[in-house]
Enzyme design. Structure first.
Site: not given
Ligand SMILES: Cc1cc2nc3c(=O)[nH]c(=O)nc-3n(C[C@H](O)[C@H](O)[C@H](O)COP(=O)(O)OP(=O)(O)OC[C@H]3O[C@@H](n4cnc5c(N)ncnc54)[C@H](O)[C@@H]3O)c2cc1C
Ligand SMILES: Cc1ncc(C[n+]2csc(CCOP(=O)(O)OP(=O)(O)O)c2C)c(N)n1
Ligand SMILES: [Mg+2]
Lengths: 163, 572
Positions: B50, B112-113, B162, B479
């Site tokens: 799911e 159940f469930q 259901k 990472m």
């Molecule tokens: C491993 C990892 C590393 C990351 N590193 C970075 C990084 O280095 N840099 C980075 O930028 N991010 C990074 N992120 C992502 C970060 O966590 C956020 O998800 C991201 O920065 C949010 O983007 P955003 O501010 O564009 O917001 P979003 O989550 O895209 O939110 C959208 C915003 O726009 C508004 N909005 C929606 N629709 C409309 C509309 N029609 N008109 C006006 N407003 C609207 C919403 O209300 C909201 O405030 C990383 C994520 C991961 C998993």
């Molecule tokens: C469901 C979930 N569990 C744990 C994490 C924490 N986490 C962030 S990046 C990462 C490692 C990802 O490894 P891989 O898919 O091999 O990517 P790589 O960084 O090697 O490119 C983990 C464990 C997560 N983001 N999501």
């Protein structure tokens, strides 16, 4: 700062838990919360007391407004308003202090609504400070049980919070 | 028309124009599955878990802007869906998730469930419903789709006991044309006075920067954004979620900002006097230390959700409204405006930015024989003409893709930013491929993430979804390993993926094509070959440099001017 927020919301079963859930999920504190249906049975009115910096209160009102079931919201603390809370207190009232307690209740404009040989139940309405003051005035050994509703509030003046 | 509850469910989907439902059956939804069986308009895609259903619906929504739909059973079906619902919630993705529930009379009896689906999902949905009367079904669907897609989009759950779908009970059906809810009226039009203030501020700016985000993609405002940026010669940076809304290949684009953003983007943020935030939410990956964030800037913030404004950073000119509308209003005001920009100042600002660019912060060591992940993504760009839909998992490969693929169009970059859900890549790509069967759809992943939803390879076979999977195999949770290298003196505690399957055989056993690519000189050709197999899912297991790190990097909680650019570099 303490804020008292008045909320009109859909009278649906999930609505209250959405509000409570929002506060716990986002780490806001709820000091008290009262809720009951209004004259329009499809709506409930909630009064919520919370504390936080201006920024936090701003987020709280914005987040509350975002809940789909909330129809309208007013931060009563922004204007003149009236707050009332109701309290029921069970007090030991034996021979020696029966008169004394009765006098105190009169001074605080409460009423005694249940009497036994050894106890009174006092009903009292007012703002929180007044209720606190009453409790302080009664000797603590005599207080058996306190039940407070938490404040309800309404803005002063002719305008109402309605649809 | 008289219909039963289960027929109503299907008919509502038809009336909403839903093409695909991603789902998995079970006891509580069997009536609905029977109704699905008896028609051909709404197509059901059977997933293998799911979580996959919700990610696939999510991917479909991200690629099209139309709401994705998932259908799961009660109890474990619903709990398995929660990760996907939360993923969509964090990134504001419109989605409607139908969950089965135990029959109404059994609710609350630990039947159940049975789980309290409405309770469990409450904190990670835009809204949810428990249907209590079959006569409410149609209106509930109408509301759910309206709420999911309007204002700030988000997932909506409809929990359906259901008995509500009992085929034996028929009632008149009429899908509401319109719905109005007194308690839900999202704003669209920005305040004219505020917009005017913003325009004045922008025209007076000497060092302006646009910080655009996912809201521009969600609000389909790419064209307006491009118009205003070009007209005013503004430098623009984007969040991870906004990539593609402004073409990466354009010279006014500074690259992504934030933790793994470019030197020029982050330095421009630090030096700007007027920051124009458009549909971005000041996430902590962006702001770093909030007190050191854009220290000299007046901030304008356009967002449809008032609660995004001044949540993490106080702004000077808030504008609540739909980004496209607001930008169009701005363009109109600019046309009539007699004020001129300070061209000299803007010119100087650009030369400062170009100096920062000379750092070439995304350069990497090209000398050795090992395949660098950066190189693999450059090759991917070349082979796909930069025109593929790229769905990513979470980790280093996600950051490398954001930095190196170079997205020129919105809705091409599909990734989980807010929740950072490993396992998102493959199932989301299934949704994208359903929506765009003729386009190249690529999953960029690594050996840890791919194993979180690998079972969906079977779904791809069953429904003929010829995805291309580019697995950057570094043998590490890269990472995690990078953080351990930086902040835990290289103690790689449980971040090594010590036992991995033979991915080629694995792909083959699911009926797909597997390739293992170990040599740099083979990569491009292999990828060409893979993309030429239009009707096959090809799983490319690409062995990359195991210890490559993502740079630049700003440590959590630091300022934008405190970046690591390479292993040798001191903090710059
Ligand atoms: C491993 C990892 C590393 C990351 N590193 C970075 C990084 O280095 N840099 C980075 O930028 N991010 C990074 N992120 C992502 C970060 O966590 C956020 O998800 C991201 O920065 C949010 O983007 P955003 O501010 O564009 O917001 P979003 O989550 O895209 O939110 C959208 C915003 O726009 C508004 N909005 C929606 N629709 C409309 C509309 N029609 N008109 C006006 N407003 C609207 C919403 O209300 C909201 O405030 C990383 C994520 C991961 C998993
Ligand atoms: C469901 C979930 N569990 C744990 C994490 C924490 N986490 C962030 S990046 C990462 C490692 C990802 O490894 P891989 O898919 O091999 O990517 P790589 O960084 O090697 O490119 C983990 C464990 C997560 N983001 N999501
Ligand atoms: Mg890895």
């Amino acid at each position: 700062m303490r804020h008292i927020i008045s909320i009109l919301m859909e009278n649906e079963s999930g609505a209250l838990s959405r509000v409570a859930g929002l506060f716990s999920a986002r780490g806001y504190n709820i000091e008290s919360l009262t809720v009951a249906p209004t004259e329009d049975p499809s709506l409930s009115r909630m009064t919520l007391v919370t504390r936080g910096s201006e920024e936090i209160i701003e987020q709280i009102t914005k987040q509350l407004n975002k809940l789909v079931e909330i129809v309208k919201l007013l931060d009563l603390s922004e204007g003149l308003h009236i707050e009332r809370e109701m309290m029921l207190v069970k007090i030991k009232a034996e021979r020696a202090n029966r008169e004394e307690v009765k006098r105190l209740v009169e001074i605080f404009r409460g009423s005694i609504i249940d009497v036994t040989d050894t106890s009174y139940i006092v009903e009292m309405t007012g703002d929180g400070d007044k209720l606190d003051a009453f409790i302080r005035a009664v000797h603590e050994d005599l207080v058996v049980e306190v039940v407070r509703t938490g404040p309800s509030g309404i803005a002063r003046g002719a305008k109402g919070l309605s649809l | 028309m008289e219909l039963s509850g289960s027929e109503i469910v299907v008919q509502c989907l038809k009336d909403e124009g839903v093409e695909y439902v991603f789902g998995y059956p079970g006891g509580a939804v069997l009536h609905i599955y029977d109704a699905i069986f008896k028609q051909d308009d709404v197509k059901h895609i059977l997933v293998r878990h799911e979580q996959g259903a919700t990610h696939a619906a999510d991917g479909y929504a991200r690629a099209t802007g139309r709401p994705g739909v998932a259908l799961v059973t009660s109890g474990p079906g619903a709990t398995n869906a929660v990760t996907g619902i939360a993923t969509a919630y964090m990134d504001s993705i419109p989605m409607v998730v139908l969950t089965g529930q135990v029959p109404s009379p059994f609710i609350g009896s630990d039947a159940f469930q049975e789980v309290d689906t409405v309770g469990i999902t409450r904190p990670c949905v835009k809204h949810n419903f428990l249907v209590k009367d079959v006569r409410d079904l149609a209106a509930t669907f109408k509301k759910a789709f309206y709420i999911a897609t309007s204002g700030r989009p988000g997932p909506v759950v409809i929990d359906i006991p259901k008995d509500i779908t009992d085929p034996g009970v028929k009632i008149p059906y009429d899908y509401p044309e319109k719905i109005s809810m007194r308690s839900y009226n999202p704003v669209t039009r920005g305040h004219t006075g505020q917009i005017k203030k913003a325009v004045d501020l922008i025209m007076a700016a000497k060092c302006p920067v646009v910080y655009s985000g996912g809201g521009v993609v969600l609000g389909n405002a790419s064209e307006s954004l491009i118009e205003i940026i070009r007209q005013l010669k503004l430098p623009i940076t984007s969040t991870l979620m906004g990539l593609g809304a402004y073409p990466s290949s354009d010279k006014q684009f500074l690259g992504m900002l934030g933790m793994h953003g470019t030197y020029e983007a982050n330095m421009a943020m630090h030096g700007t006097d007027v920051l124009i935030a458009i549909g971005a939410r000041f996430d902590d990956r962006i702001t770093g230390h909030v007190e050191r964030f854009c220290p000299d800037a007046k901030i304008i913030h356009i967002d449809i959700d008032p609660s995004s404004i001044s949540k993490n950073v106080r702004v000077d000119v808030p504008i609540v409204g739909a980004v496209d509308q607001v930008l169009q209003n701005m363009l109109k005001l600019l046309k009539d405006s007699k004020v001129e920009q300070d061209q000299d100042a803007i010119q100087q600002w650009w030369s400062q930015i170009n100096k920062w660019r000379e750092k070439q912060c995304l350069s990497y060591d090209k000398s050795g024989d090992t395949i660098k992940p950066q190189y693999a993504l450059e090759v991917l760009h070349k082979v796909t003409n930069g025109d593929a839909y790229v769905c990513s998992d979470v980790g280093q490969h996600q950051m490398f893709t954001a930095q190196f693929y170079g997205f020129d169009k919105p809705r091409r970059w599909i990734n989980s930013g807010g929740l950072g859900t490993m396992g998102f890549g493959l199932p989301s790509a299934m949704g994208v491929k359903m929506a765009h069967p003729d386009a190249d759809v690529v999953v960029v992943t690594s050996e840890a993430s791919i194993q979180m939803c690998i079972q969906e390879l079977a779904t791809c076979k069953q429904h003929s979804l010829p995805l291309k999977i580019l697995m950057l195999n570094n043998g590490y949770m890269g990472m995690v390993r990078q953080w351990q290298e930086f902040f835990y003196e290289s103690r790689y505690s449980h971040s090594t993926v010590e036992s991995t399957p033979d991915f080629v055989k694995l792909a083959e056993s699911y009926g797909h094509v597997g390739m293992r690519i170990e040599r740099k000189e083979d990569l491009e050709q292999a990828m060409q070959k893979a993309f030429a197999m239009k009707d096959q899912l090809v799983f490319m297991d690409v062995v990359i440099d195991p210890e490559e790190n993502v740079y630049p990097m700003i440590e959590a909680g630091k300022g934008h001017n405190e970046m690591y650019l390479s292993p040798e570099s001191e903090l710059v």
